[in-house]
Design an enzyme around this catalytic site. Structure first.
Site, PDB file in Angstrom:
ATOM      1  N   CYS A 151       0.845  -1.210   0.000  1.00  9.62           N
ATOM      2  CA  CYS A 151       0.000   0.000   0.000  1.00  9.62           C
ATOM      3  C   CYS A 151       0.876   1.256   0.000  1.00  9.62           C
ATOM      4  O   CYS A 151       1.400   1.654   1.046  1.00  9.62           O
ATOM      5  CB  CYS A 151      -0.905  -0.040   1.232  1.00  9.62           C
ATOM      6  SG  CYS A 151      -1.937   1.421   1.423  1.00  9.62           S
ATOM      7  N   CYS A 154      -0.424   4.178   2.037  1.00  7.28           N
ATOM      8  CA  CYS A 154      -0.161   4.060   3.479  1.00  7.28           C
ATOM      9  C   CYS A 154       1.316   4.285   3.797  1.00  7.28           C
ATOM     10  O   CYS A 154       1.653   4.977   4.753  1.00  7.28           O
ATOM     11  CB  CYS A 154      -0.531   2.659   3.977  1.00  7.28           C
ATOM     12  SG  CYS A 154      -2.068   2.019   3.320  1.00  7.28           S
ATOM     13  N   ASP A 155       2.196   3.685   3.024  1.00  8.22           N
ATOM     14  CA  ASP A 155       3.606   3.616   3.426  1.00  8.22           C
ATOM     15  C   ASP A 155       4.544   4.500   2.610  1.00  8.22           C
ATOM     16  O   ASP A 155       5.710   4.643   2.975  1.00  8.22           O
ATOM     17  CB  ASP A 155       4.096   2.156   3.321  1.00  8.22           C
ATOM     18  CG  ASP A 155       3.338   1.244   4.272  1.00  8.22           C
ATOM     19  OD1 ASP A 155       2.837   1.764   5.285  1.00  8.22           O
ATOM     20  OD2 ASP A 155       3.235   0.040   4.000  1.00  8.22           O
TER      21      ASP A 155
HETATM   22  C1  FAD Z   1       0.005  -3.492   4.651  1.00 10.55           C
HETATM   23  C2  FAD Z   1      -1.176  -2.541   4.760  1.00 10.55           C
HETATM   24  C3  FAD Z   1      -0.960  -1.286   5.292  1.00 10.55           C
HETATM   25  C4  FAD Z   1      -2.030  -0.404   5.433  1.00 10.55           C
HETATM   26  N1  FAD Z   1      -1.798   0.827   5.959  1.00 10.55           N
HETATM   27  C5  FAD Z   1      -2.821   1.705   6.103  1.00 10.55           C
HETATM   28  C6  FAD Z   1      -2.596   3.009   6.641  1.00 10.55           C
HETATM   29  O1  FAD Z   1      -1.471   3.383   6.989  1.00 10.55           O
HETATM   30  N2  FAD Z   1      -3.671   3.835   6.735  1.00 10.55           N
HETATM   31  C7  FAD Z   1      -4.927   3.485   6.346  1.00 10.55           C
HETATM   32  O2  FAD Z   1      -5.860   4.281   6.496  1.00 10.55           O
HETATM   33  N3  FAD Z   1      -5.160   2.262   5.803  1.00 10.55           N
HETATM   34  C8  FAD Z   1      -4.141   1.360   5.664  1.00 10.55           C
HETATM   35  N4  FAD Z   1      -4.371   0.137   5.098  1.00 10.55           N
HETATM   36  C9  FAD Z   1      -5.713  -0.171   4.592  1.00 10.55           C
HETATM   37  C10 FAD Z   1      -6.652  -0.566   5.749  1.00 10.55           C
HETATM   38  O3  FAD Z   1      -6.063  -1.649   6.464  1.00 10.55           O
HETATM   39  C11 FAD Z   1      -8.016  -0.980   5.207  1.00 10.55           C
HETATM   40  O4  FAD Z   1      -8.532  -0.001   4.347  1.00 10.55           O
HETATM   41  C12 FAD Z   1      -9.003  -1.185   6.350  1.00 10.55           C
HETATM   42  O5  FAD Z   1      -8.499  -2.115   7.288  1.00 10.55           O
HETATM   43  C13 FAD Z   1     -10.336  -1.670   5.815  1.00 10.55           C
HETATM   44  O6  FAD Z   1     -11.181  -1.967   6.889  1.00 10.55           O
HETATM   45  P1  FAD Z   1     -12.360  -3.057   6.736  1.00 10.55           P
HETATM   46  O7  FAD Z   1     -13.019  -3.095   8.075  1.00 10.55           O
HETATM   47  O8  FAD Z   1     -13.173  -2.754   5.540  1.00 10.55           O
HETATM   48  O9  FAD Z   1     -11.636  -4.424   6.406  1.00 10.55           O
HETATM   49  P2  FAD Z   1     -10.520  -5.227   7.208  1.00 10.55           P
HETATM   50  O10 FAD Z   1      -9.708  -4.346   8.071  1.00 10.55           O
HETATM   51  O11 FAD Z   1      -9.832  -6.030   6.174  1.00 10.55           O
HETATM   52  O12 FAD Z   1     -11.358  -6.184   8.173  1.00 10.55           O
HETATM   53  C14 FAD Z   1     -12.109  -7.252   7.676  1.00 10.55           C
HETATM   54  C15 FAD Z   1     -12.235  -8.284   8.779  1.00 10.55           C
HETATM   55  O13 FAD Z   1     -13.207  -9.266   8.392  1.00 10.55           O
HETATM   56  C16 FAD Z   1     -12.764 -10.530   8.837  1.00 10.55           C
HETATM   57  N5  FAD Z   1     -13.401 -11.577   8.019  1.00 10.55           N
HETATM   58  C17 FAD Z   1     -13.197 -11.813   6.688  1.00 10.55           C
HETATM   59  N6  FAD Z   1     -13.969 -12.847   6.286  1.00 10.55           N
HETATM   60  C18 FAD Z   1     -14.671 -13.264   7.368  1.00 10.55           C
HETATM   61  C19 FAD Z   1     -15.613 -14.322   7.585  1.00 10.55           C
HETATM   62  N7  FAD Z   1     -16.000 -15.136   6.602  1.00 10.55           N
HETATM   63  N8  FAD Z   1     -16.133 -14.484   8.828  1.00 10.55           N
HETATM   64  C20 FAD Z   1     -15.755 -13.654   9.860  1.00 10.55           C
HETATM   65  N9  FAD Z   1     -14.845 -12.651   9.708  1.00 10.55           N
HETATM   66  C21 FAD Z   1     -14.315 -12.447   8.480  1.00 10.55           C
HETATM   67  C22 FAD Z   1     -11.249 -10.487   8.645  1.00 10.55           C
HETATM   68  O14 FAD Z   1     -10.579 -11.435   9.464  1.00 10.55           O
HETATM   69  C23 FAD Z   1     -10.931  -9.040   9.033  1.00 10.55           C
HETATM   70  O15 FAD Z   1     -10.558  -8.903  10.392  1.00 10.55           O
HETATM   71  C24 FAD Z   1      -3.332  -0.783   4.991  1.00 10.55           C
HETATM   72  C25 FAD Z   1      -3.545  -2.052   4.466  1.00 10.55           C
HETATM   73  C26 FAD Z   1      -2.472  -2.941   4.361  1.00 10.55           C
HETATM   74  C27 FAD Z   1      -2.705  -4.327   3.808  1.00 10.55           C
END
Ligand code: FAD
Length: 327
Positions: A151, A154-155
């Site tokens: 990302c 992010c980084d």
């Molecule tokens: C390496 C990296 C660095 C990042 N750095 C940043 C940053 O600096 N700043 C920033 O704003 N964003 C950053 N992001 C992006 C950020 O992490 C995401 O945009 C954010 O986490 C999205 O939130 P979400 O709740 O939609 O999904 P997620 O955070 O992906 O959460 C989804 C959750 O659903 C759960 N899940 C999935 N399938 C199932 C199932 N079947 N049953 C039960 N649970 C399930 C997963 O285990 C997970 O915990 C980064 C991403 C990555 C990969």
């Protein structure tokens, strides 16, 4: 999400929870799910959040987040998730560990099947995020957070005046390569095919940018260094020769996919499988909402996920109110 907090629930409490029908079930415990949980629980709805893997949530792997407002010194992903969880629990959000494997939508009652047991609710909010394809390159795991990133948004700022490599040839890869030129001294785009697959406009912008160079027909076979990434080994697929490229960072863009395997044909998705919602986070399935990275949108960040979660919670609350006024 702390497993300890969940383990504090006694067996009696667990049995009580499993017997209940909920107003709202939220699937996924990332920022979108926890924001939805906070808003639904605070609106005094009977809300349950189901998370499959609390110790390895996507955000938990991020060492420092500098672009989420309210934390002037930055905050680790794990700490941020734990704070969000504590805040949502304070208003009564219940949390279960389980992998959701199926849901059925029988008019006003939705059944959520996990690998442990089933739950029922009037409304669902899907916040399962995305999964990233790992390249499986030698060194990729070892240097995650030490120069390997998925990302640039992010980084990128951590790579000021440092040469970096971007692996991939699609739109995401080129957009991020162009963004990285604001920070990095040089950006080398490495792609295994003869041509890039990004649209022509992006290809033109990359070609015009003097900080970007291309290595086509090439594959990264190794990421190496001491404490942090110092170089990658690049295999020329035409000649079979391997060369070392000195870089301080490697950004891998070999594709993402939304996590929605359990949804089957329940709702409309785009061609890549992202759930299509309107601005109120409503999906095409009545009473089912989606928020965060799993839905079709342009910016996938914590701030946008949290906003989506709050909106989905408000829409779910109105949906339930309407159900109650009909009955
Ligand atoms: C390496 C990296 C660095 C990042 N750095 C940043 C940053 O600096 N700043 C920033 O704003 N964003 C950053 N992001 C992006 C950020 O992490 C995401 O945009 C954010 O986490 C999205 O939130 P979400 O709740 O939609 O999904 P997620 O955070 O992906 O959460 C989804 C959750 O659903 C759960 N899940 C999935 N399938 C199932 C199932 N079947 N049953 C039960 N649970 C399930 C997963 O285990 C997970 O915990 C980064 C991403 C990555 C990969």
């Amino acid at each position: 999400m702390s497993q300890d907090l969940f383990l504090d629930l006694g067996e009696v409490d667990k049995a009580r929870i499993s017997a209940q029908q909920y107003d709202v079930i939220i699937i996924g415990g990332g920022p979108a799910g926890l924001a939805a949980g906070l808003y639904t629980a605070r609106a005094r709805l009977n809300a349950l959040l189901i998370e499959k893997d609390p110790l390895h949530c996507n955000l938990c792997l991020v060492k420092r987040i500098d672009n989420y407002p309210g934390f002037p010194e930055g905050i680790s992903g794990r700490e941020l998730i734990e704070l969000m969880e504590m805040q949502a629990r304070r208003f009564g959000l219940q949390i279960e560990i389980g992998n959701v494997i199926d849901i059925t939508n029988d008019s006003d009652v939705k059944t959520v099947k996990t690998d442990i047991r089933n739950f029922r609710a009037k409304a669902l909010i899907i916040t399962t995020g995305i999964s990233r394809k790992r390249q499986g390159v030698d060194g990729e795991e070892d240097f995650q957070g030490k120069g390997v990133s998925y990302c640039a948004t992010c980084d990128g700022p951590f790579f000021k005046d440092i040469p970096v490599a971007v692996v991939g040839g699609g739109e995401e890869a080129l957009e991020e390569a162009i963004f990285l030129t604001k920070f990095a001294s040089q950006v080398t785009v490495i792609h295994s095919q003869e041509e890039l697959s990004a649209n022509e406009q992006l290809q033109g912008m990359a070609a015009d940018n003097e900080k970007i160079s291309l290595l086509l027909n090439s594959e990264v076979t190794k990421i190496a260094g001491k404490e942090r990434v110092e170089f990658v080994e690049v295999l020329d697929l035409n000649t079979g020769n391997t060369e070392q490229l000195s870089v301080g960072g490697v950004f891998l863009y070999t594709g993402t996919r939304p996590v929605k395997d359990f949804l089957s044909q329940l709702m409309k998705m785009d061609e890549r499988g992202y759930i299509i919602t309107d601005q109120d986070m409503k999906t095409s399935a009545d009473g089912i909402f989606a928020a965060g990275d799993v839905r079709y949108k342009k910016v996938r960040q914590v701030a946008t996920a949290v906003g989506d979660g709050a909106t989905a919670a408000s829409s779910a609350r109105k949906y339930i109110q309407n159900l109650q006024s009909k009955s």
